[in-house]
Write a protein that holds these residues in place. Sequence first.
Motif, PDB file in Angstrom:
ATOM      1  N   HIS A  83       0.723  -1.124   0.085  1.00 47.76           N
ATOM      2  CA  HIS A  83       0.078   0.015   0.119  1.00 47.76           C
ATOM      3  C   HIS A  83       0.898   1.329  -0.130  1.00 47.76           C
ATOM      4  O   HIS A  83       2.118   1.224   0.563  1.00 47.76           O
ATOM      5  CB  HIS A  83      -1.163  -0.201   1.175  1.00 47.76           C
ATOM      6  CG  HIS A  83      -0.093   0.319   2.641  1.00 47.76           C
ATOM      7  ND1 HIS A  83       0.351  -1.189   3.086  1.00 47.76           N
ATOM      8  CD2 HIS A  83      -0.003   1.275   3.397  1.00 47.76           C
ATOM      9  CE1 HIS A  83       1.024  -0.854   4.182  1.00 47.76           C
ATOM     10  NE2 HIS A  83       0.739   0.726   4.426  1.00 47.76           N
ATOM     11  N   THR A  84       0.229   2.357  -0.590  1.00 48.95           N
ATOM     12  CA  THR A  84       1.044   3.760  -0.580  1.00 48.95           C
ATOM     13  C   THR A  84      -0.099   4.660   0.015  1.00 48.95           C
ATOM     14  O   THR A  84      -0.959   4.856  -0.407  1.00 48.95           O
ATOM     15  CB  THR A  84       1.364   3.848  -1.867  1.00 48.95           C
ATOM     16  OG1 THR A  84       2.154   3.013  -2.661  1.00 48.95           O
ATOM     17  CG2 THR A  84       1.929   5.192  -2.089  1.00 48.95           C
ATOM     18  N   ILE A  85       0.795   5.115   1.008  1.00 49.27           N
ATOM     19  CA  ILE A  85      -0.035   6.328   1.862  1.00 49.27           C
ATOM     20  C   ILE A  85       0.427   7.715   1.224  1.00 49.27           C
ATOM     21  O   ILE A  85       2.071   7.885   1.502  1.00 49.27           O
ATOM     22  CB  ILE A  85       0.046   6.268   3.178  1.00 49.27           C
ATOM     23  CG1 ILE A  85      -0.376   4.765   3.772  1.00 49.27           C
ATOM     24  CG2 ILE A  85      -0.526   7.649   3.881  1.00 49.27           C
ATOM     25  CD1 ILE A  85      -0.279   4.544   5.212  1.00 49.27           C
ATOM     26  N   ASN A  86      -0.220   8.412   0.679  1.00 49.13           N
ATOM     27  CA  ASN A  86       0.215   9.748   0.205  1.00 49.13           C
ATOM     28  C   ASN A  86       0.464  10.750   1.199  1.00 49.13           C
ATOM     29  O   ASN A  86       0.037  10.389   2.417  1.00 49.13           O
ATOM     30  CB  ASN A  86      -0.842  10.278  -1.016  1.00 49.13           C
ATOM     31  CG  ASN A  86      -0.935   9.505  -1.940  1.00 49.13           C
ATOM     32  OD1 ASN A  86      -0.044   8.774  -2.422  1.00 49.13           O
ATOM     33  ND2 ASN A  86      -2.163   9.391  -2.651  1.00 49.13           N
ATOM     34  N   ALA A  87       1.175  11.797   0.795  1.00 51.96           N
ATOM     35  CA  ALA A  87       1.270  12.928   2.049  1.00 51.96           C
ATOM     36  C   ALA A  87       0.037  13.477   2.358  1.00 51.96           C
ATOM     37  O   ALA A  87      -0.985  13.395   1.620  1.00 51.96           O
ATOM     38  CB  ALA A  87       1.880  13.908   1.490  1.00 51.96           C
ATOM     39  N   PHE A  88      -0.388  13.906   3.547  1.00 50.73           N
ATOM     40  CA  PHE A  88      -1.531  14.201   4.154  1.00 50.73           C
ATOM     41  C   PHE A  88      -2.247  15.582   3.405  1.00 50.73           C
ATOM     42  O   PHE A  88      -1.208  16.560   3.054  1.00 50.73           O
ATOM     43  CB  PHE A  88      -1.368  14.665   5.620  1.00 50.73           C
ATOM     44  CG  PHE A  88      -2.648  14.809   6.284  1.00 50.73           C
ATOM     45  CD1 PHE A  88      -3.461  13.900   6.675  1.00 50.73           C
ATOM     46  CD2 PHE A  88      -2.908  16.244   6.381  1.00 50.73           C
ATOM     47  CE1 PHE A  88      -4.807  14.231   7.457  1.00 50.73           C
ATOM     48  CE2 PHE A  88      -4.281  16.729   7.254  1.00 50.73           C
ATOM     49  CZ  PHE A  88      -5.195  15.797   7.331  1.00 50.73           C
ATOM     50  N   ASN A  89      -3.184  15.732   2.752  1.00 54.64           N
ATOM     51  CA  ASN A  89      -4.064  16.354   2.290  1.00 54.64           C
ATOM     52  C   ASN A  89      -5.138  16.649   2.915  1.00 54.64           C
ATOM     53  O   ASN A  89      -6.353  16.090   2.930  1.00 54.64           O
ATOM     54  CB  ASN A  89      -4.361  16.067   0.554  1.00 54.64           C
ATOM     55  CG  ASN A  89      -4.795  16.933  -0.207  1.00 54.64           C
ATOM     56  OD1 ASN A  89      -5.543  17.989   0.324  1.00 54.64           O
ATOM     57  ND2 ASN A  89      -5.203  16.603  -1.356  1.00 54.64           N
TER      58      ASN A  89
END
Length: 79
Positions: free
Chosen positions: A46-52
């Motif tokens: 899984h990839t967690i993107n930067a918080f947006n």
Amino acid sequence: MGELNTKKVSLTLGVVFAIMHTIGVLGMQVGLMTYSQWAHLIKFEHTINAFNIGGFLAGIVTAFVVGAVVGLLFTAVYN
């Protein structure tokens, strides 16, 4: 048993869904996804993107609306 108040049930479930979404997102941001995989003996990439913040707020609103609709449907069936 008496009838359920549709507004109260809808708002309550909307808030509960929004809180659950918030806890889930914050948990993933601090690394609980890795712990969950370890605890359940599973592994997936899984990839967690930067918080947006925009996506975060859109998710909370969506979770609230879904919870409110579930509450509305539940009271319609129950009553």
